[in-house]
Design a protein around this motif. Structure first.
Motif, mmCIF file in Angstrom:
data_model
loop_
_atom_site.group_PDB
_atom_site.id
_atom_site.type_symbol
_atom_site.label_atom_id
_atom_site.label_comp_id
_atom_site.label_asym_id
_atom_site.label_seq_id
_atom_site.Cartn_x
_atom_site.Cartn_y
_atom_site.Cartn_z
ATOM 1 N N ASP A 18 47.223 -21.532 21.893
ATOM 2 C CA ASP A 18 45.978 -21.223 22.634
ATOM 3 C C ASP A 18 46.215 -20.218 23.755
ATOM 4 N N VAL A 19 45.279 -19.319 23.897
ATOM 5 C CA VAL A 19 45.192 -18.474 25.097
ATOM 6 C C VAL A 19 43.705 -18.534 25.471
ATOM 7 N N VAL A 20 43.363 -19.479 26.343
ATOM 8 C CA VAL A 20 41.950 -19.724 26.645
ATOM 9 C C VAL A 20 41.554 -18.976 27.922
ATOM 10 N N GLY A 21 40.451 -18.263 27.846
ATOM 11 C CA GLY A 21 40.005 -17.544 29.037
ATOM 12 C C GLY A 21 39.045 -16.444 28.675
ATOM 13 N N PRO A 22 38.737 -15.529 29.579
ATOM 14 C CA PRO A 22 39.221 -15.532 30.954
ATOM 15 C C PRO A 22 38.552 -16.629 31.775
ATOM 16 N N LEU A 23 39.342 -17.287 32.633
ATOM 17 C CA LEU A 23 38.845 -18.383 33.468
ATOM 18 C C LEU A 23 38.864 -17.967 34.942
ATOM 19 N N GLY A 24 38.065 -18.681 35.722
ATOM 20 C CA GLY A 24 37.991 -18.388 37.160
ATOM 21 C C GLY A 24 37.077 -17.208 37.430
ATOM 22 N N HIS A 25 36.718 -17.058 38.711
ATOM 23 C CA HIS A 25 35.847 -15.941 39.085
ATOM 24 C C HIS A 25 36.635 -14.645 39.150
ATOM 25 N N LYS A 26 35.958 -13.554 38.839
ATOM 26 C CA LYS A 26 36.636 -12.265 39.014
ATOM 27 C C LYS A 26 36.594 -11.853 40.475
ATOM 28 N N THR A 27 37.534 -11.006 40.858
ATOM 29 C CA THR A 27 37.575 -10.489 42.225
ATOM 30 C C THR A 27 36.309 -9.680 42.481
ATOM 31 N N ASP A 28 35.691 -9.928 43.642
ATOM 32 C CA ASP A 28 34.461 -9.217 43.977
ATOM 33 C C ASP A 28 34.845 -7.848 44.557
ATOM 34 N N ASN A 29 35.221 -6.941 43.662
ATOM 35 C CA ASN A 29 35.825 -5.703 44.143
ATOM 36 C C ASN A 29 34.797 -4.594 44.384
ATOM 37 N N LYS A 30 34.020 -4.796 45.453
ATOM 38 C CA LYS A 30 33.048 -3.762 45.844
ATOM 39 C C LYS A 30 33.746 -2.732 46.729
ATOM 40 N N LYS A 31 33.018 -1.662 47.054
ATOM 41 C CA LYS A 31 33.565 -0.711 48.029
ATOM 42 C C LYS A 31 33.356 -1.314 49.422
ATOM 43 N N ILE A 32 34.470 -1.532 50.113
ATOM 44 C CA ILE A 32 34.406 -2.174 51.425
ATOM 45 C C ILE A 32 34.962 -1.247 52.492
ATOM 46 N N GLY A 33 35.943 -0.436 52.116
ATOM 47 C CA GLY A 33 36.595 0.453 53.077
ATOM 48 C C GLY A 33 38.087 0.421 52.827
ATOM 49 N N ALA A 46 41.626 -2.691 40.738
ATOM 50 C CA ALA A 46 40.166 -2.833 40.756
ATOM 51 C C ALA A 46 39.583 -2.379 42.103
ATOM 52 N N TYR A 47 40.231 -2.727 43.205
ATOM 53 C CA TYR A 47 39.730 -2.284 44.515
ATOM 54 C C TYR A 47 39.809 -0.760 44.624
ATOM 55 N N LYS A 48 40.866 -0.184 44.080
ATOM 56 C CA LYS A 48 41.025 1.289 44.124
ATOM 57 C C LYS A 48 39.918 1.945 43.286
ATOM 58 N N ALA A 49 39.694 1.390 42.090
ATOM 59 C CA ALA A 49 38.670 1.952 41.197
ATOM 60 C C ALA A 49 37.284 1.877 41.828
ATOM 61 N N ALA A 50 37.081 0.901 42.728
ATOM 62 C CA ALA A 50 35.772 0.761 43.381
ATOM 63 C C ALA A 50 35.625 1.733 44.561
ATOM 64 N N GLY A 51 36.663 2.534 44.815
ATOM 65 C CA GLY A 51 36.550 3.573 45.847
ATOM 66 C C GLY A 51 37.126 3.190 47.197
ATOM 67 N N ASN A 52 37.885 2.103 47.257
ATOM 68 C CA ASN A 52 38.486 1.689 48.529
ATOM 69 C C ASN A 52 39.809 2.402 48.789
ATOM 70 N N GLU A 53 40.176 2.476 50.065
ATOM 71 C CA GLU A 53 41.548 2.858 50.408
ATOM 72 C C GLU A 53 42.350 1.570 50.232
ATOM 73 N N LYS A 103 42.229 0.360 60.842
ATOM 74 C CA LYS A 103 41.066 -0.469 60.523
ATOM 75 C C LYS A 103 41.272 -1.089 59.130
ATOM 76 N N ILE A 104 41.318 -2.393 59.073
ATOM 77 C CA ILE A 104 41.443 -3.093 57.782
ATOM 78 C C ILE A 104 40.173 -3.923 57.592
ATOM 79 N N ASP A 105 39.498 -3.693 56.477
ATOM 80 C CA ASP A 105 38.225 -4.394 56.255
ATOM 81 C C ASP A 105 38.403 -5.687 55.478
ATOM 82 N N LEU A 106 39.469 -5.745 54.674
ATOM 83 C CA LEU A 106 39.700 -6.951 53.873
ATOM 84 C C LEU A 106 41.186 -7.094 53.581
ATOM 85 N N VAL A 107 41.665 -8.317 53.676
ATOM 86 C CA VAL A 107 43.039 -8.610 53.253
ATOM 87 C C VAL A 107 42.948 -9.557 52.062
#
Ligand SMILES: Cc1cc2nc3c(=O)[nH]c(=O)nc-3n(C[C@H](O)[C@H](O)[C@H](O)COP(=O)(O)OP(=O)(O)OC[C@H]3O[C@@H](n4cnc5c(N)ncnc54)[C@H](O)[C@@H]3O)c2cc1C
Ligand code: FES
Length: 273
Positions: A82-97, A117-124, A178-182
């Motif tokens: 078995d390889v069951v999934g994808p499970l769990g929530h995906k990262t909410d990778n919006k553009k944040i900064g 994913a964060y890079k693809a959303a346009g974040n540094e 300036k760090i908007d998210l860790v």
């Protein structure tokens, strides 16, 4: 059945396995995981989707007990039940900064899809990864390509700077960057230290929790964790949570819940003397 396309050792006690799993691969997103079972008698274990292609998923596993040890014995061309999934929530990778992605140990592999994913959303994206030594700094090239700047720390100074990921984070915060998210993934103690560092500065911080999962469906309760005074289930409510709200003391205590049984199972298989 899921065919094993490769199973290679990438560092001491760390293996990378590519599996045919087209249904999972088509839906998978950063932050999600699969429950893997080797055969009818095997236990289910959760492993993060470290990478994927159209029809395959890649997992990176650290050999810690019976199931991960049994995985190392699997050869290219064999299958997993078995390889069951994808499970769990995906990262909410919006553009944040500016997003600082922090990974420790096997968490370095788990961080890769998140940073991408964060890079693809346009974040540094700033990546900080830490390991015991140079050999354990995996996915260095992949991560370097997925971010704007990468910092490496090792306990013995054999790669990057000697010290912990938190030393770099502390310096970045002190430099007024300036760090908007860790985002942190790795040993519970590392995620706790990161949360304690960012809390006074009110920097939003997410931690991907590795509680003990049994069914992965929210039914058994084994992955429960207190977040903001409420009971949550890492498998269905997470695995990512607001790190400032997580009861890390409880998390660390619960991680050792089945230690005796795990040791016993390892002895039966001759993995432990
Ligand atoms: C959402 C999630 C994602 C994960 N992703 C990865 C990953 O990408 N790579 C990786 O190496 N590990 C990952 N883990 C941890 C991995 O599931 C355990 O290392 C694995 O289950 C150990 O199984 P074992 O039989 O080899 O060891 P055991 O002897 O059974 O256990 C050794 C230690 O592993 C942990 N563990 C055991 N069973 C579980 C379980 N069912 N769920 C969670 N932790 C457990 C415990 O801390 C335990 O003390 C993840 C855990 C979670 C919850
Ligand atoms: S693993 Fe059973 S409720 Fe989450």
């Amino acid at each position: 059945m899921h065919k094993i396309l490769s199973n290679e050792k990438i560092a001491p006690a760390l293996f990378k396995m590519e599996l045919e799993a087209s249904v999972v691969a088509k839906k998978a997103a950063a932050g999600q995981f699969v429950m893997v079972r080797i055969d009818e008698k095997g236990e289910r274990i959760p492993l993060t989707i470290a990478d994927r292609s159209e029809n395959t998923v890649t997992i990176v596993y650290q050999v810690v007990g019976v199931t991960t040890h049994r995985l190392t014995e699997k050869k290219q061309g064999e299958s997993l039940l078995d390889v069951v999934g994808p499970l769990g929530h995906k990262t909410d990778n919006k553009k944040i900064g500016t997003v600082c992605c922090i990974g420790g140990g096997v968490g370095i592999a788990e961080l890769y899809p998140v940073a991408k994913a964060y890079k693809a959303a346009g974040n540094e994206v700033i990546v900080i990864v830490g390991a015991r030594n140079k050999e354990l700094v995996i996915f260095k090239d992949k991560l370097s390509k997925a971010c704007d700047k990468i910092f490496i720390t090792t306990d013995d100074g054999s790669d990057g700077e000697k010290g912990f990921v938190s030393d770099v984070l502390k310096r970045l915060i002190a430099s007024d960057k300036k760090i908007d998210l860790v985002y942190a993934v790795g040993p519970a103690i590392m995620m706790k230290v990161v949360a304690d560092l960012t809390r006074p500065h009110k920097i939003k911080t997410l931690a991907s929790l590795n509680t003990v999962l049994v069914d992965g469906t929210g039914m058994c309760g084994s992955c429960r964790i207190e977040v903001g005074g409420e009971t949550k289930f890492a498998c269905v409510d997470g695995p990512e949570f607001d790190a400032h709200q997580v009861n890390f003391k409880e998390l660390m205590a619960r991680q050792g819940l089945f230690k005796e049984q795990e040791k016993h199972a390892c002895k039966i298989r001759g993995i432990l003397q």
